[in-house]
Scaffold this active site. Structure first.
Site, PDB file in Angstrom:
ATOM      1  N   ALA A 280      34.768 -13.814  32.348  1.00  0.00           N
ATOM      2  CA  ALA A 280      35.827 -14.662  31.795  1.00  0.00           C
ATOM      3  C   ALA A 280      36.995 -14.827  32.766  1.00  0.00           C
ATOM      4  O   ALA A 280      37.406 -13.860  33.414  1.00  0.00           O
ATOM      5  CB  ALA A 280      36.327 -14.069  30.488  1.00  0.00           C
ATOM      6  N   HIS A 281      37.519 -16.025  32.884  1.00  0.00           N
ATOM      7  CA  HIS A 281      38.720 -16.281  33.675  1.00  0.00           C
ATOM      8  C   HIS A 281      39.394 -17.542  33.164  1.00  0.00           C
ATOM      9  O   HIS A 281      38.737 -18.489  32.742  1.00  0.00           O
ATOM     10  CB  HIS A 281      38.414 -16.390  35.178  1.00  0.00           C
ATOM     11  CG  HIS A 281      37.343 -17.366  35.523  1.00  0.00           C
ATOM     12  ND1 HIS A 281      35.998 -17.111  35.305  1.00  0.00           N
ATOM     13  CD2 HIS A 281      37.402 -18.599  36.082  1.00  0.00           C
ATOM     14  CE1 HIS A 281      35.269 -18.147  35.724  1.00  0.00           C
ATOM     15  NE2 HIS A 281      36.105 -19.069  36.186  1.00  0.00           N
ATOM     16  N   ILE A 282      40.710 -17.525  33.180  1.00  0.00           N
ATOM     17  CA  ILE A 282      41.521 -18.631  32.670  1.00  0.00           C
ATOM     18  C   ILE A 282      42.236 -19.280  33.856  1.00  0.00           C
ATOM     19  O   ILE A 282      42.862 -18.598  34.673  1.00  0.00           O
ATOM     20  CB  ILE A 282      42.562 -18.131  31.655  1.00  0.00           C
ATOM     21  CG1 ILE A 282      41.882 -17.296  30.566  1.00  0.00           C
ATOM     22  CG2 ILE A 282      43.329 -19.296  31.045  1.00  0.00           C
ATOM     23  CD1 ILE A 282      42.835 -16.453  29.749  1.00  0.00           C
TER      24      ILE A 282
END
Length: 311
Positions: A280-282
């Site tokens: 996950a990465h934003i």
């Protein structure tokens, strides 16, 4: 705690001329229990102080709290105390001991059960993965004691102090069933695989780096330290702390670069949505006037022909 409890009991008995009831001794213990004092300081700040201040009843200057009534007469003080006692007693008559269900221990957890539960947890919170180095770890009853839950190992899970305090007594989720993976060998975004030199900022369970292939100058990635596939499988704490870090970075970037006039914030979930690294990465992408001829539609540009949706 015998180093505290035994001398405290002897001192309390001496101060009471050698004889005291269990109840009197309990009062003495509470006064000396810093954790209880901290707990009620926190409760006071979060609820009665905030509500009474909002309604103009009290004022606060630092740690000093005062009524905004001005000087009261003897009769006024007596009447107010009588009304407050009446309100409290009415509620106690209505609810009884259930008011303090969340604080009552029906069966203390034995030392051996405590040890086994902590050992099985691997020294981590079953919900957010925090270790004892990050915050205190508690034993939580999966089925709450107020709902008949027992102090047996199969009904106990380890939660950090933050997760345990926010878990309601109606929640019986067994967080031990959530698979926790600290890191995945070879994952480019796992915290243990990241070169510390490129970490821009850390915030508890998340950290930030600059995107290696930036869409614009100042393009950051906010990433959970724990290996987790996407936004939807991040814990509530990871999402919250990710959002907090986004706010900090946004403010910092804006101050450093006055040409920034907007931001895109988003994440890709799944291969069909363009995700290429399955940790996950934003994305936090600064935008500037004129950086693209037709910015209208923003993230709708994920499917270019859908970007312009008319008036």
């Amino acid at each position: 705690m015998s180093h505290i409890y035994q001398p405290l009991m002897i001192r309390s008995l001496v101060e009471a001329d050698g004889t005291a009831t269990i109840r009197q001794l309990a009062h003495a213990f509470i006064i000396q229990d810093e954790s209880q004092l901290k707990y009620y300081e926190d409760r006071i700040k979060k609820m009665p102080l905030r509500i009474l201040k909002k309604n103009g009843v009290i004022d606060r200057q630092g740690d000093l709290v005062a009524l905004k009534t001005g000087k009261l007469t003897f009769e006024q003080r007596a009447q107010i105390k009588m009304l407050c006692d009446q309100k409290m007693q009415e509620f106690i008559v209505k609810r009884g001991l259930s008011i303090w269900d969340y604080r009552l221990l029906d069966t203390p957890v034995s030392g051996s059960v405590y040890y086994e539960a902590m050992k099985e947890s691997g020294g981590r919170c079953a919900l957010c993965g925090a270790t004892k180095d990050e915050r205190p770890l508690d034993l939580d009853h999966i089925i709450p004691r107020s709902k008949g839950g027992k102090s047996t190992k199969d009904n106990l899970q380890v939660l950090c102090s933050r997760c345990n305090r926010t878990k309601g007594n109606k929640d019986d989720t067994d967080f031990r069933k959530l698979k926790q993976i600290d890191s995945l060998p070879g994952c480019k975004f796992c915290f243990t695989e990241i070169n510390p030199a490129i970490v821009v900022e850390e915030h508890n369970s998340v950290f930030a780096i600059l995107d290696k292939y930036p869409v614009s100058e100042g393009h950051h990635l906010i990433i959970p330290k724990r290996h987790v596939a996407d936004w939807f499988t991040m814990t509530t704490q990871e999402r919250r702390e990710g959002e907090e870090l986004i706010r900090v970075l946004k403010k910092r970037i804006e101050i450093a670069d006055k040409t920034i006039t907007g931001f895109n914030v988003g994440m890709n979930t799944g291969e069909s949505a363009g995700q290429t690294i399955f940790h996950a990465h934003i994305h936090l992408i600064p935008r500037r006037d004129g950086d693209t001829p037709h910015p209208r539609g923003g993230v709708r540009g994920a499917i270019p022909e859908k970007m312009d949706y008319g008036d």
